[in-house]
Scaffold this active site. Structure first.
Site, short mmCIF file in Angstrom:
data_model
loop_
_atom_site.label_atom_id
_atom_site.label_comp_id
_atom_site.label_asym_id
_atom_site.label_seq_id
_atom_site.Cartn_x
_atom_site.Cartn_y
_atom_site.Cartn_z
N CYS A 51 -49.63 -1.83 -47.01
CA CYS A 51 -50.87 -1.58 -47.74
C CYS A 51 -51.16 -2.56 -48.88
O CYS A 51 -52.14 -3.32 -48.84
CB CYS A 51 -50.87 -0.16 -48.30
SG CYS A 51 -50.88 1.13 -47.03
N HIS A 101 -55.88 0.85 -53.61
CA HIS A 101 -54.42 0.87 -53.78
C HIS A 101 -53.97 -0.15 -54.83
O HIS A 101 -52.94 -0.81 -54.68
CB HIS A 101 -53.72 0.61 -52.44
CG HIS A 101 -52.39 1.32 -52.34
ND1 HIS A 101 -51.86 1.72 -51.13
CD2 HIS A 101 -51.50 1.71 -53.27
CE1 HIS A 101 -50.70 2.32 -51.33
NE2 HIS A 101 -50.47 2.32 -52.62
#
Length: 359
Positions: A51, A101
């Protein structure tokens, strides 16, 4: 006025789980509609199959090693410019609606507005605020572990709830721009799904359960893959086929669920009169192994994990489906995006513009 830019980014969506990519089982009518009116890169790759490094490459057009962001706990330096900085300096209203994120104390990295923040946003050394993320099953089901498959099935998660809030906020944001503005916007709609846990709405899960096929697994696997599986406790004993079927059915269902939410955002673009002057991009941060090589989730440099869906709807270039087979990467987004908007990419980028291929 320069075009508006709308980027929709999901988490962990395999490029193979799209109807427009040839998957006859998954139902993704809204993304298929976007592809039918735009340009689909058939060989698009993420910056890294995990991610945070991938997303920071997406934001900066730099490799993880150049960013010094190799894992999910690493912080992107606030001194590295992103495309949000570049477009903001060019007069755009930049907005991040939901997930990107970001790690660390800087949760903007050039974005002017954040109508809704990260899911469980923290920075190192700070406690998580609010209640538990999960109350019915372990938090480890959100990671790469055997338990994420053993607890897969029907249900509702806070990831689903979060993505619904992101969708509602995105639709409100688009409605607020329906009357026109002196400034174009560049907004990201950031989703968590179809990221595991492999827990999906019951009606969608039931549709896929009897229809999914268990991938064949080669008997002689490279040592690296065996270590990968052993580290995640899925090598010995191997995962039962029934648990793989359940996890796959849930993943298919989450892909369709994400498509439904994305459809609401695409409808809002049309309903608010923004379609003719809005560049829409759909991408995911990385793929999903989905049982291939008896692996689930990501962190592997197989195609299923490293390739991503990448669709661009550019109304002033084409309103018919086109495909580009040349290799495209997240690091190429910034120069391509800025070219389309009529601006120059900063010297810090490593990617290249693909505007010639688009035109």
């Amino acid at each position: 006025m320069p075009p508006n830019i709308l980027i929709i980014m999901t988490d962990q969506h395999s490029k193979h789980f799209l109807g427009c990519a040839g998957n006859d089982l998954v139902r993704t009518p809204n993304l298929d509609r976007l592809a039918s009116q735009g340009i689909r890169f058939t060989n698009a790759y993420c910056g890294a199959p995990v991610c945070v490094p991938s997303r920071m490459s997406f934001m900066t057009s730099r490799t993880p090693s150049r960013n010094r962001v190799w894992g999910n706990n690493h912080i992107l330096s606030s001194g590295i410019p992103t495309w949000a900085h570049a477009l903001g300096a060019s007069g755009y209203e930049t907005a991040l609606i939901g997930r990107m994120h970001f790690v660390g104390s800087d949760h903007r990295h050039g974005f002017e507005r954040r109508p809704i923040g990260e899911y469980s946003a923290t920075h190192p050394g700070a406690p998580k605020q609010g209640g538990s993320q999960w109350t019915k099953f372990p938090g480890s089901t959100s990671g790469q572990s055997r338990v994420s498959v053993e607890i897969a099935g029907k249900g509702t998660t806070s990831y689903q709830w979060f993505d619904e809030q992101v969708t509602a906020t995105a639709c409100d944001y688009l409605a607020a721009h329906s009357g026109g503005s002196d400034r174009p916007f560049a907004a990201v709609v950031g989703y968590v799904l179809p990221h595991c846990p492999f827990v999906a709405p019951a009606d969608l899960f039931d549709y896929y359960y009897d229809r999914v096929s268990i991938p064949d697994v080669e008997t002689d696997q490279p040592p690296t893959v065996q270590r990968f599986r052993a580290h995640r406790n899925i090598l010995d004993p191997p995962l039962p086929e029934e648990r793989i079927r359940i996890a796959l059915a849930a993943y298919y269902a989450l892909c369709e669920y994400s498509d439904q939410l994305i459809g609401q955002v695409l409808d809002a673009v049309n309903e608010n009169g923004l379609a003719d002057n809005t560049l829409v991009i759909y991408a995911s941060d990385h793929g999903e192994m989905a049982g291939d090589h008896c692996m689930l989730e990501k962190r592997a440099f197989y195609e299923e994990s490293a390739r991503v869906p990448f669709i661009l709807s550019v109304p002033w270039l084409t309103k018919e489906q086109k495909r580009i087979g040349g290799v495209f990467s997240h690091v190429d987004l910034v120069p391509t995006l800025l070219d389309l908007a009529g601006h120059t990419a900063p010297d810090s980028v490593q990617g290249i513009s693909h505007i010639d291929a688009l035109e």
